[in-house]
Design a protein around this motif. Structure first.
Motif, PDB file in Angstrom:
ATOM      1  N   GLY A 159     -56.832 -16.682   3.694  1.00 39.86           N
ATOM      2  CA  GLY A 159     -57.418 -16.161   4.916  1.00 39.86           C
ATOM      3  C   GLY A 159     -58.162 -14.862   4.677  1.00 39.86           C
ATOM      4  N   ALA A 160     -57.853 -14.187   3.570  1.00 41.91           N
ATOM      5  CA  ALA A 160     -58.535 -12.944   3.217  1.00 41.91           C
ATOM      6  C   ALA A 160     -59.764 -13.188   2.346  1.00 41.91           C
ATOM      7  CB  ALA A 160     -57.567 -12.014   2.487  1.00 41.91           C
ATOM      8  N   VAL A 161     -60.019 -14.445   1.991  1.00 38.75           N
ATOM      9  CA  VAL A 161     -61.188 -14.793   1.176  1.00 38.75           C
ATOM     10  C   VAL A 161     -62.368 -15.062   2.096  1.00 38.75           C
ATOM     11  CG1 VAL A 161     -62.170 -16.418  -0.484  1.00 38.75           C
ATOM     12  CG2 VAL A 161     -59.761 -15.764  -0.662  1.00 38.75           C
ATOM     13  N   ASP A 162     -63.454 -14.386   1.859  1.00 34.69           N
ATOM     14  CA  ASP A 162     -64.666 -14.592   2.661  1.00 34.69           C
ATOM     15  C   ASP A 162     -65.277 -15.950   2.302  1.00 34.69           C
ATOM     16  OD1 ASP A 162     -67.019 -14.461   4.072  1.00 34.69           O
ATOM     17  OD2 ASP A 162     -67.851 -12.754   2.986  1.00 34.69           O
ATOM     18  N   THR A 163     -65.328 -16.848   3.264  1.00 30.32           N
ATOM     19  CA  THR A 163     -65.890 -18.181   3.020  1.00 30.32           C
ATOM     20  C   THR A 163     -67.310 -18.316   3.550  1.00 30.32           C
ATOM     21  OG1 THR A 163     -64.920 -19.043   5.070  1.00 30.32           O
ATOM     22  CG2 THR A 163     -63.606 -19.257   3.061  1.00 30.32           C
ATOM     23  N   THR A 164     -67.881 -17.198   4.007  1.00 33.16           N
ATOM     24  CA  THR A 164     -69.256 -17.226   4.498  1.00 33.16           C
ATOM     25  C   THR A 164     -70.212 -17.539   3.345  1.00 33.16           C
ATOM     26  OG1 THR A 164     -68.707 -15.509   6.093  1.00 33.16           O
ATOM     27  CG2 THR A 164     -71.045 -15.931   5.683  1.00 33.16           C
ATOM     28  N   PRO A 165     -71.113 -18.490   3.501  1.00 34.75           N
ATOM     29  CA  PRO A 165     -72.057 -18.801   2.421  1.00 34.75           C
ATOM     30  C   PRO A 165     -72.887 -17.573   2.048  1.00 34.75           C
ATOM     31  CG  PRO A 165     -72.099 -20.524   4.087  1.00 34.75           C
ATOM     32  CD  PRO A 165     -71.279 -19.404   4.653  1.00 34.75           C
ATOM     33  N   PRO A 166     -73.017 -17.268   0.769  1.00 36.54           N
ATOM     34  CA  PRO A 166     -73.870 -16.146   0.342  1.00 36.54           C
ATOM     35  C   PRO A 166     -75.322 -16.391   0.746  1.00 36.54           C
ATOM     36  CG  PRO A 166     -72.410 -16.848  -1.434  1.00 36.54           C
ATOM     37  CD  PRO A 166     -72.315 -17.891  -0.362  1.00 36.54           C
ATOM     38  N   ALA A 167     -76.114 -15.346   0.736  1.00 35.48           N
ATOM     39  CA  ALA A 167     -77.518 -15.431   1.144  1.00 35.48           C
ATOM     40  C   ALA A 167     -78.247 -16.544   0.403  1.00 35.48           C
ATOM     41  CB  ALA A 167     -78.217 -14.098   0.888  1.00 35.48           C
ATOM     42  N   ALA A 168     -78.979 -17.346   1.151  1.00 38.25           N
ATOM     43  CA  ALA A 168     -79.644 -18.526   0.581  1.00 38.25           C
ATOM     44  C   ALA A 168     -80.824 -18.173  -0.304  1.00 38.25           C
ATOM     45  CB  ALA A 168     -80.097 -19.453   1.709  1.00 38.25           C
ATOM     46  N   ASP A 169     -81.232 -16.901  -0.321  1.00 41.80           N
ATOM     47  CA  ASP A 169     -82.366 -16.533  -1.169  1.00 41.80           C
ATOM     48  C   ASP A 169     -81.956 -16.347  -2.629  1.00 41.80           C
ATOM     49  OD1 ASP A 169     -80.867 -14.266  -0.769  1.00 41.80           O
ATOM     50  OD2 ASP A 169     -82.568 -12.944  -0.373  1.00 41.80           O
ATOM     51  N   ARG A 170     -80.659 -16.461  -2.923  1.00 40.49           N
ATOM     52  CA  ARG A 170     -80.172 -16.391  -4.302  1.00 40.49           C
ATOM     53  C   ARG A 170     -80.169 -17.792  -4.913  1.00 40.49           C
ATOM     54  NH1 ARG A 170     -76.795 -11.924  -5.693  1.00 40.49           N
ATOM     55  NH2 ARG A 170     -76.534 -10.421  -3.987  1.00 40.49           N
TER      56      ARG A 170
END
Length: 210
Positions: free
Chosen positions: A64-75
């Motif tokens: 639950g403490a792990v950020d699962t938000t997708p990183p920026a798509a420009d990478r």
């Protein structure tokens, strides 16, 4: 300690995680968690059915403490995979004793499933599909979990490397030389170097330039 009137799943998981952090996974039991909370073992059964349920709560708490938000798509996609892997390493690395529980409960934790969903989406964007994506996801999961376990239970700077470095060079010429170099490799270099090797193979599979 007086017994709390009620307990939330997060409180139960925190107590169980405290036991694992201090006594190892072998020390986790209903009795140990009940003592940590300050109640009888029988009273704990009002909240969870057994140790198996406690384990699932622990995995869900940590992830639950792990950020699962997708990183920026420009990478590039492989850089986004690296970011997702680092997020797990940073969080789970603080509680290495739970690594075996991740394997056992990976399909039961909504937060862990969320991480896997994001990674799978990135793999799809990288051109992997069907059976190739299955193998890629399993390979990444195996690498990240295994690397965390090795880093904390068998680090390159630990006694195992020293033992190998002192083996008879006439009998183990490659192993002794490799162990000598291993002592100069940092944990970050090991983790990111291994991950880069894995991702390079996936990049070749998709036919994209590394």
């Amino acid at each position: 300690m007086p017994r709390p009137r009620s307990l939330t799943p997060a409180q139960l998981a925190s107590a169980a995680l405290h036991v694992i952090d201090h006594d190892g996974l072998a020390g986790l039991s209903m009795r140990a968690v009940a003592q940590q909370i300050g109640m009888s073992t029988m009273a704990l059964y009002r909240y969870v059915n057994d140790r198996d349920e406690l384990e699932r709560l622990v995995v869900d708490l940590v992830f639950g403490a792990v950020d699962t938000t997708p990183p920026a798509a420009d990478r590039p996609w492989h850089q986004r995979i690296e970011i997702m892997a680092d997020r797990v390493r940073d969080t789970v690395g603080a509680h290495p004793g739970i690594v075996p529980l991740i394997i056992a409960h990976r399909h039961r934790s909504t937060h862990l499933l969320g991480w896997s969903e994001t990674v799978t989406g990135i793999l799809a964007e990288g051109g992997l599909d069907g059976r190739d994506r299955v193998i890629a996801l399993r390979s990444l999961s195996a690498y990240v979990i295994g690397a965390i376990q090795l880093e904390h239970l068998g680090p390159l700077g630990g006694p195992g490397t020293q033992v190998m470095a002192e083996l008879p060079p006439t009998e183990f010429p490659y192993l002794t030389e490799t162990a000598t170099h291993a002592r100069t490799v940092t944990a970050d270099e090991e983790f990111h170097g291994g991950l880069a090797n894995l991702l390079r193979g996936m990049t070749a599979e998709t036919g994209r330039p590394a």
